[in-house]
Design a protein around this motif. Structure first.
Motif, PDB file in Angstrom:
ATOM      1  N   LEU A  57       2.951 -25.961  30.643  1.00 33.66           N
ATOM      2  CA  LEU A  57       3.059 -26.584  29.314  1.00 33.66           C
ATOM      3  C   LEU A  57       1.845 -27.458  29.019  1.00 33.66           C
ATOM      4  N   THR A  58       1.334 -28.139  30.023  1.00 33.90           N
ATOM      5  CA  THR A  58       0.127 -28.947  29.831  1.00 33.90           C
ATOM      6  C   THR A  58      -1.056 -28.054  29.476  1.00 33.90           C
ATOM      7  N   ASN A  59      -1.197 -26.924  30.166  1.00 35.00           N
ATOM      8  CA  ASN A  59      -2.274 -25.993  29.857  1.00 35.00           C
ATOM      9  C   ASN A  59      -2.117 -25.387  28.466  1.00 35.00           C
ATOM     10  N   LEU A  60      -0.879 -25.081  28.076  1.00 35.93           N
ATOM     11  CA  LEU A  60      -0.650 -24.572  26.725  1.00 35.93           C
ATOM     12  C   LEU A  60      -0.996 -25.628  25.681  1.00 35.93           C
ATOM     13  N   ALA A  61      -0.673 -26.888  25.959  1.00 32.65           N
ATOM     14  CA  ALA A  61      -1.003 -27.971  25.020  1.00 32.65           C
ATOM     15  C   ALA A  61      -2.513 -28.125  24.878  1.00 32.65           C
ATOM     16  N   ILE A  62      -3.231 -28.010  25.973  1.00 35.45           N
ATOM     17  CA  ILE A  62      -4.700 -28.088  25.920  1.00 35.45           C
ATOM     18  C   ILE A  62      -5.254 -26.922  25.098  1.00 35.45           C
ATOM     19  N   ALA A  63      -4.713 -25.729  25.319  1.00 35.33           N
ATOM     20  CA  ALA A  63      -5.158 -24.555  24.553  1.00 35.33           C
ATOM     21  C   ALA A  63      -4.852 -24.736  23.071  1.00 35.33           C
ATOM     22  N   LEU A  64      -3.706 -25.338  22.755  1.00 33.78           N
ATOM     23  CA  LEU A  64      -3.371 -25.593  21.352  1.00 33.78           C
ATOM     24  C   LEU A  64      -4.332 -26.594  20.719  1.00 33.78           C
ATOM     25  N   ASP A  90      11.081 -17.040  17.042  1.00 34.81           N
ATOM     26  CA  ASP A  90      10.232 -15.968  17.567  1.00 34.81           C
ATOM     27  C   ASP A  90       8.867 -16.564  17.907  1.00 34.81           C
ATOM     28  N   THR A  91       8.480 -16.508  19.173  1.00 34.92           N
ATOM     29  CA  THR A  91       7.213 -17.106  19.601  1.00 34.92           C
ATOM     30  C   THR A  91       6.125 -16.063  19.838  1.00 34.92           C
ATOM     31  N   SER A  92       6.331 -14.828  19.364  1.00 36.45           N
ATOM     32  CA  SER A  92       5.347 -13.772  19.626  1.00 36.45           C
ATOM     33  C   SER A  92       4.010 -14.070  18.946  1.00 36.45           C
ATOM     34  N   LYS A  93       4.019 -14.608  17.714  1.00 38.61           N
ATOM     35  CA  LYS A  93       2.770 -14.958  17.029  1.00 38.61           C
ATOM     36  C   LYS A  93       2.030 -16.045  17.810  1.00 38.61           C
ATOM     37  N   PHE A  94       2.762 -17.008  18.292  1.00 32.59           N
ATOM     38  CA  PHE A  94       2.160 -18.075  19.089  1.00 32.59           C
ATOM     39  C   PHE A  94       1.484 -17.495  20.330  1.00 32.59           C
ATOM     40  N   TYR A  95       2.184 -16.641  21.070  1.00 34.11           N
ATOM     41  CA  TYR A  95       1.635 -16.084  22.300  1.00 34.11           C
ATOM     42  C   TYR A  95       0.438 -15.171  22.024  1.00 34.11           C
ATOM     43  N   THR A  96       0.456 -14.475  20.898  1.00 34.27           N
ATOM     44  CA  THR A  96      -0.679 -13.616  20.539  1.00 34.27           C
ATOM     45  C   THR A  96      -1.901 -14.456  20.191  1.00 34.27           C
ATOM     46  N   ILE A  98      -2.581 -17.682  20.912  1.00 37.45           N
ATOM     47  CA  ILE A  98      -3.053 -18.651  21.913  1.00 37.45           C
ATOM     48  C   ILE A  98      -3.699 -17.966  23.117  1.00 37.45           C
ATOM     49  N   ALA A  99      -3.485 -16.663  23.291  1.00 33.98           N
ATOM     50  CA  ALA A  99      -3.968 -15.962  24.488  1.00 33.98           C
ATOM     51  C   ALA A  99      -5.472 -16.112  24.691  1.00 33.98           C
ATOM     52  N   SER A 100      -6.253 -16.059  23.613  1.00 30.85           N
ATOM     53  CA  SER A 100      -7.712 -16.140  23.768  1.00 30.85           C
ATOM     54  C   SER A 100      -8.180 -17.537  24.166  1.00 30.85           C
ATOM     55  N   TYR A 101      -7.317 -18.528  24.080  1.00 34.44           N
ATOM     56  CA  TYR A 101      -7.682 -19.893  24.462  1.00 34.44           C
ATOM     57  C   TYR A 101      -7.233 -20.234  25.886  1.00 34.44           C
ATOM     58  N   SER A 103      -7.151 -19.311  30.106  1.00 37.15           N
ATOM     59  CA  SER A 103      -8.059 -18.712  31.087  1.00 37.15           C
ATOM     60  C   SER A 103      -7.634 -17.268  31.344  1.00 37.15           C
ATOM     61  N   SER A 104      -8.576 -16.394  31.355  1.00 38.74           N
ATOM     62  CA  SER A 104      -8.402 -14.943  31.547  1.00 38.74           C
ATOM     63  C   SER A 104      -7.382 -14.336  30.578  1.00 38.74           C
ATOM     64  N   ASN A 105      -7.252 -14.933  29.399  1.00 36.82           N
ATOM     65  CA  ASN A 105      -6.336 -14.438  28.345  1.00 36.82           C
ATOM     66  C   ASN A 105      -4.906 -14.249  28.847  1.00 36.82           C
ATOM     67  N   ASN A 106      -4.510 -15.035  29.818  1.00 33.85           N
ATOM     68  CA  ASN A 106      -3.187 -14.919  30.423  1.00 33.85           C
ATOM     69  C   ASN A 106      -2.328 -16.099  29.992  1.00 33.85           C
ATOM     70  N   VAL A 107      -1.333 -15.831  29.159  1.00 31.17           N
ATOM     71  CA  VAL A 107      -0.432 -16.889  28.699  1.00 31.17           C
ATOM     72  C   VAL A 107       0.711 -17.011  29.693  1.00 31.17           C
ATOM     73  N   PRO A 108       0.961 -18.215  30.220  1.00 32.43           N
ATOM     74  CA  PRO A 108       1.992 -18.366  31.260  1.00 32.43           C
ATOM     75  C   PRO A 108       3.405 -18.180  30.728  1.00 32.43           C
ATOM     76  N   THR A 109       4.268 -17.738  31.602  1.00 35.39           N
ATOM     77  CA  THR A 109       5.692 -17.629  31.317  1.00 35.39           C
ATOM     78  C   THR A 109       6.452 -18.354  32.421  1.00 35.39           C
ATOM     79  N   ASP A 110       7.742 -18.495  32.242  1.00 31.93           N
ATOM     80  CA  ASP A 110       8.569 -19.186  33.226  1.00 31.93           C
ATOM     81  C   ASP A 110       8.471 -18.497  34.586  1.00 31.93           C
ATOM     82  N   PRO A 111       8.211 -19.265  35.665  1.00 27.37           N
ATOM     83  CA  PRO A 111       8.016 -18.633  36.980  1.00 27.37           C
ATOM     84  C   PRO A 111       9.261 -17.978  37.570  1.00 27.37           C
ATOM     85  N   LYS A 112      10.439 -18.374  37.145  1.00 25.43           N
ATOM     86  CA  LYS A 112      11.651 -17.788  37.712  1.00 25.43           C
ATOM     87  C   LYS A 112      12.178 -16.648  36.841  1.00 25.43           C
TER      88      LYS A 112
END
Length: 159
Positions: A57-64, A90-96, A98-101, A103-112
């Motif tokens: 979430l911290t990394n997503l906030a920095i990307a935002l 629906d968070t698909s627009k957000f994930y699309t 934010i991906a370029s911001y 690292s390696s265009n990889n948007v994190p998801t829940d680890p479990k």
């Protein structure tokens, strides 16, 4: 002089092996230790996953923030203010977007669960809020007004 009868008795005792009581005691001790080890291991795993969620979430906030700097200080829009509904937007627009911001265009998801984190745009992109579900309820960063065990999300990062 050597007492051969005593030596013979010692050899007989050594051949008999362990008694049933001794074996049961050893098995019980092993069972208790393995149970303690297993529960401790599960607790450590859940705390590690919570750390990953917080970092994500911290990394997503920095990307935002990077996104907003390049878009006239407006965050990604497209999700309603749905905090009361449990973040079912629906968070698909957000994930699309934010991906370029990331690292390696990889948007994190829940680890479990592998599910996407929740993103809410507030006031048409003037602010945002990201949500995750932590497993460790005694965590000091849990949202205080939320029931930790029943809520869909119990941790958030805001702009």
């Amino acid at each position: 002089m050597i007492d051969f009868t005593m030596i013979k008795r010692l050899r007989e005792i050594n051949r008999r092996g362990f008694t049933l009581i001794e074996l049961l005691v050893v098995i019980s001790v092993i069972a208790v230790l393995s149970t303690i080890g297993f529960t401790t291991y599960q607790d450590i795993q859940s705390k590690a996953r919570d750390s990953v969620r917080k970092r994500d979430l911290t990394n997503l906030a920095i990307a935002l923030e990077l996104y907003a700097q390049q878009h006239d200080l407006v965050y990604i829009d497209g999700t309603p203010e749905a905090e009361e509904v449990g973040c079912t937007a629906d968070t698909s627009k957000f994930y699309t977007d934010i991906a370029s911001y990331m690292s390696s265009n990889n948007v994190p998801t829940d680890p479990k669960s592998g599910e996407n984190y929740c993103y809410i745009s507030i006031n048409e992109g003037q602010a945002f809020r990201l949500f995750a579900k932590l497993e460790n309820c005694p965590d000091p960063n849990i949202i205080p007004e939320v029931n930790c065990t029943t809520a869909k999300y119990n941790y958030s990062v805001t702009s």
